[in-house]
Scaffold this active site. Structure first.
Site, PDB file in Angstrom:
ATOM      1  N   HIS A  76      23.206  33.118  64.811  1.00  0.00           N
ATOM      2  CA  HIS A  76      22.802  34.225  63.931  1.00  0.00           C
ATOM      3  C   HIS A  76      23.598  35.498  64.222  1.00  0.00           C
ATOM      4  O   HIS A  76      23.053  36.608  64.179  1.00  0.00           O
ATOM      5  CB  HIS A  76      21.304  34.534  64.078  1.00  0.00           C
ATOM      6  N   ASN A 149      13.275  31.693  59.271  1.00  0.00           N
ATOM      7  CA  ASN A 149      14.470  31.402  58.477  1.00  0.00           C
ATOM      8  C   ASN A 149      14.106  31.444  56.993  1.00  0.00           C
ATOM      9  O   ASN A 149      12.952  31.685  56.634  1.00  0.00           O
ATOM     10  CB  ASN A 149      15.007  30.011  58.834  1.00  0.00           C
TER      11      ASN A 149
HETATM   12  C1  HEM Z   1      14.279  25.645  70.482  1.00  0.00           C
HETATM   13  C2  HEM Z   1      14.703  26.177  69.372  1.00  0.00           C
HETATM   14  C3  HEM Z   1      15.457  27.478  69.297  1.00  0.00           C
HETATM   15  C4  HEM Z   1      16.161  28.145  70.240  1.00  0.00           C
HETATM   16  C5  HEM Z   1      16.398  27.744  71.685  1.00  0.00           C
HETATM   17  C6  HEM Z   1      16.680  29.348  69.627  1.00  0.00           C
HETATM   18  C7  HEM Z   1      17.470  30.283  70.256  1.00  0.00           C
HETATM   19  C8  HEM Z   1      17.948  31.441  69.699  1.00  0.00           C
HETATM   20  C9  HEM Z   1      18.755  32.417  70.376  1.00  0.00           C
HETATM   21  C10 HEM Z   1      19.223  32.299  71.811  1.00  0.00           C
HETATM   22  C11 HEM Z   1      18.999  33.420  69.508  1.00  0.00           C
HETATM   23  C12 HEM Z   1      19.800  34.692  69.749  1.00  0.00           C
HETATM   24  C13 HEM Z   1      18.843  35.839  69.994  1.00  0.00           C
HETATM   25  C14 HEM Z   1      19.527  37.143  70.318  1.00  0.00           C
HETATM   26  O1  HEM Z   1      20.654  37.147  70.798  1.00  0.00           O
HETATM   27  O2  HEM Z   1      18.887  38.193  70.108  1.00  0.00           O
HETATM   28  C15 HEM Z   1      18.339  33.089  68.284  1.00  0.00           C
HETATM   29  C16 HEM Z   1      18.329  33.871  67.160  1.00  0.00           C
HETATM   30  C17 HEM Z   1      17.599  33.578  66.052  1.00  0.00           C
HETATM   31  N1  HEM Z   1      16.811  32.474  65.815  1.00  0.00           N
HETATM   32 FE1  HEM Z   1      16.535  30.956  67.060  1.00  0.00          FE
HETATM   33  N2  HEM Z   1      16.281  29.396  68.327  1.00  0.00           N
HETATM   34  C18 HEM Z   1      15.530  28.269  68.082  1.00  0.00           C
HETATM   35  C19 HEM Z   1      14.927  27.912  66.899  1.00  0.00           C
HETATM   36  C20 HEM Z   1      14.832  28.727  65.808  1.00  0.00           C
HETATM   37  C21 HEM Z   1      14.038  28.456  64.631  1.00  0.00           C
HETATM   38  C22 HEM Z   1      13.186  27.214  64.410  1.00  0.00           C
HETATM   39  C23 HEM Z   1      14.183  29.526  63.816  1.00  0.00           C
HETATM   40  C24 HEM Z   1      13.578  29.776  62.480  1.00  0.00           C
HETATM   41  C25 HEM Z   1      12.505  29.212  62.027  1.00  0.00           C
HETATM   42  C26 HEM Z   1      15.065  30.475  64.465  1.00  0.00           C
HETATM   43  C27 HEM Z   1      15.429  31.687  63.945  1.00  0.00           C
HETATM   44  C28 HEM Z   1      16.261  32.578  64.574  1.00  0.00           C
HETATM   45  C29 HEM Z   1      16.674  33.831  63.971  1.00  0.00           C
HETATM   46  C30 HEM Z   1      16.297  34.357  62.601  1.00  0.00           C
HETATM   47  C31 HEM Z   1      17.504  34.463  64.898  1.00  0.00           C
HETATM   48  C32 HEM Z   1      18.229  35.793  64.712  1.00  0.00           C
HETATM   49  C33 HEM Z   1      17.310  36.935  65.084  1.00  0.00           C
HETATM   50  C34 HEM Z   1      18.030  38.242  64.852  1.00  0.00           C
HETATM   51  O3  HEM Z   1      18.289  38.547  63.673  1.00  0.00           O
HETATM   52  O4  HEM Z   1      18.326  38.931  65.827  1.00  0.00           O
HETATM   53  N3  HEM Z   1      15.437  29.955  65.663  1.00  0.00           N
HETATM   54  N4  HEM Z   1      17.717  31.868  68.405  1.00  0.00           N
END
Ligand code: HEM
Length: 512
Positions: A76, A149
């Protein structure tokens, strides 16, 4: 000062600054606030001589410049965000005692960041991808982050599989190219990904900007009311702008002409007072229903059918303010599914469990130990027993740094305790791979009941040709065959249409 030209608001940002301030800003300074003597020439020994080391203002600026980039988000990375409010329109206090929902018309400030999952910071907005839809609620109980999402489900469902899934979306470490071979190999080996894969290759895989898409919390949460009764819940946000998608050929053209198309659209519409808004709904499942459910309600690769779990209206949110500074306000935004408020808890959804660890961990790396002290990440004065670390901003007024203490330091919150009941954990510890828990029924419903013939044909074409994401035609034959078997398991027509489209491609390529 020239009059503001009639053109998109983003282009007028500097003219607006000049009109707003209407006079010189005052002396330029170093980062320590000391006035500087000269900005456009360094201090040298004569007109052609070396630069003197005492040229501190230049060193100050150079040293800052050398540190202006921080690690981008590992997923992202490309996104845009804005600020606004959430307002409660319907009473859901029977389900949750969360303060954000406590009364109709109650308003809470919010920040939202939209994003694309796979690419880097400079990625084109109009590619085919899942979009992030993360909301930060600045509540009286601290931060609640609902990090979702634009799709109601996910490709895989055990956090142990998340890293492999993200790796195949990203670049091959040898070629440094995105790689259809690794992408389709992995997806076809994990058929639980079928449902989400189909959605990404439908028309919704390329929205016409962030304003024209729905949002979903996707994971299953627990809600607790003030009697301590627990229900499970999913969050949905429906766009008031209406769903609008880009034709893949237009999207590919826009990716070249204006890679920041979504970002520009969001900024300009808010700057023009055309505030985008969404309506929030929840689906609710009782513990009894969860026990009796034919599908696993904690499986993030599945949806909860609306006919069985109807949408309950909750509120509305609107974005009314662009960031003052993108880096300070949006790049430094730190969303974390572990930021929960009393009345909203995780559930045994494996994915949310894994996510509870990953975000704070990456943000300590990306933004530093005290990332929660960055103003955009917090709205209340924190009272805890942690101090120090890089960029400590708060002293906590001399309060004790240990607990228990005899000096009136902060104490656990009785309301939070009341809303955190005991819950049973059952079952023997075992590594149970749930990837094959009926991966076909829900994708079949999508094929048979949701997509019309035109949408099916376009989805099949997008899968085979890629149209903004990785093309199945570029994967090896054995991987294509495995994909056809999986699609046939969803529906024989689906498998046949993909096979026919692939062979048509083969004949077309042979003629070239
Ligand atoms: C085990 C599953 C998941 C892991 C380990 C994971 C991990 C991460 C990590 C490490 C980031 C970066 C955060 C940052 O640097 O601030 C991130 C961002 C993000 N994740 Fe996940 N994620 C997972 C599942 C999901 C799912 C299922 C969704 C949505 C339903 C999701 C939506 C997002 C979104 C929208 C961001 C961006 C947030 C922003 O705009 O700063 N993720 N995720």
């Amino acid at each position: 000062m020239p009059l503001l030209k009639v053109r998109e608001p983003a282009l007028n940002q500097l003219l607006e600054y000049a009109q707003r301030t209407n006079k010189p800003t005052g002396s330029a300074t170093t980062t320590s606030g000391n006035p500087i003597v000269e900005k456009d020439a360094s201090l040298t020994a004569g007109p052609r001589g070396v630069i003197l080391f005492q040229n501190y203002d230049m060193v100050d600026e150079l040293a800052h410049f050398d540190r202006e980039r921080i690690p981008e988000r590992v997923v992202h990375a490309k996104g845009a965000g804005a600020f606004g409010y959430f307002v409660v329109t319907n009473d859901i206090t029977q389900y949750t005692a969360a303060s954000v929902f406590s009364a109709i018309n109650k308003r809470t400030s919010i920040a939202i960041r939209f994003s694309a999952v796979a690419g880097e910071m400079g990625y084109a907005d109009s590619v085919r991808d899942v979009r992030g839809f993360a909301i930060k609620f600045y509540t009286e109980d601290g931060i609640w982050d609902l990090v979702g999402n634009n799709t109601p489900l996910f490709f895989v469902k055990d956090p142990v599989n998340f890293m492999s899934f993200i790796h195949v979306l990203k670049r091959n470490p040898v070629t440094h190219l995105r790689d259809p071979e690794q992408f389709w190999d992995y997806l076809t080996l994990r058929p639980e990904s079928l449902h989400q894969t189909m959605i990404v290759y439908t028309d919704r895989g390329i929205p016409d900007g962030y304003r024209h898409m729905h949002g979903y919390g996707a994971d299953t949460f627990s809600l607790l009311n003030d009697q301590g009764v627990l229900v499970y819940c999913k969050f949905h946000h429906f766009t008031d702008q209406g769903i609008k998608n880009l034709d893949p050929q237009d999207a590919i053209r826009i990716a070249g002409e204006d890679p920041d198309y979504f970002t520009r659209d969001l900024y300009n519409s808010i700057a023009a007072g055309n505030y985008p808004s969404w309506r929030m709904f929840i689906q609710v499942m009782t513990q009894k229903q969860a026990l009796e459910s034919p599908f696993d309600p904690f499986d993030v690769s599945k949806i909860w059918p609306h006919a069985d779990y109807p949408l309950i209206p909750v509120g509305k949110f609107e974005l009314t303010r662009n960031p003052d500074n993108y880096f300070a306000d949006i790049e430094q935004l730190a969303f974390d599914p572990a930021h929960l408020i009393p009345g909203i808890e995780p559930s045994s959804d494996r994915f949310i469990q894994g996510r509870l660890f990953a975000y704070g961990d990456t943000q300590r790396y990306r933004l530093g130990t005290n990332y929660n002290q960055i103003p955009v990440n917090n709205n209340v004065r924190v009272r805890n027993f942690s101090r120090d670390g890089k960029f400590t901003l708060h002293s906590q007024n001399g309060a004790p740094i240990y607990h228990p203490n005899s000096f009136g330091g902060p104490e656990p919150d009785p309301r939070a305790k009341a809303l955190s009941p005991e819950f049973p954990i059952v079952g023997n510890a075992v590594r149970y791979d749930n990837g094959n828990d009926d991966p076909y029924s829900q994708p079949r419903v999508l094929w048979v009941r949701v997509l019309d013939q035109g949408e099916k044909e376009r989805m099949v074409e997008n899968i085979v040709l890629g149209n903004g994401l990785m093309a199945l035609r570029d994967a090896s034959d054995f991987i294509q065959n495995r994909a056809i078997v999986n699609f046939t398991n969803v529906h024989p027509d689906f498998g046949r249409m993909v096979r026919d489209k692939l062979s048509a491609q083969l004949q077309f390529t042979a003629q070239l």
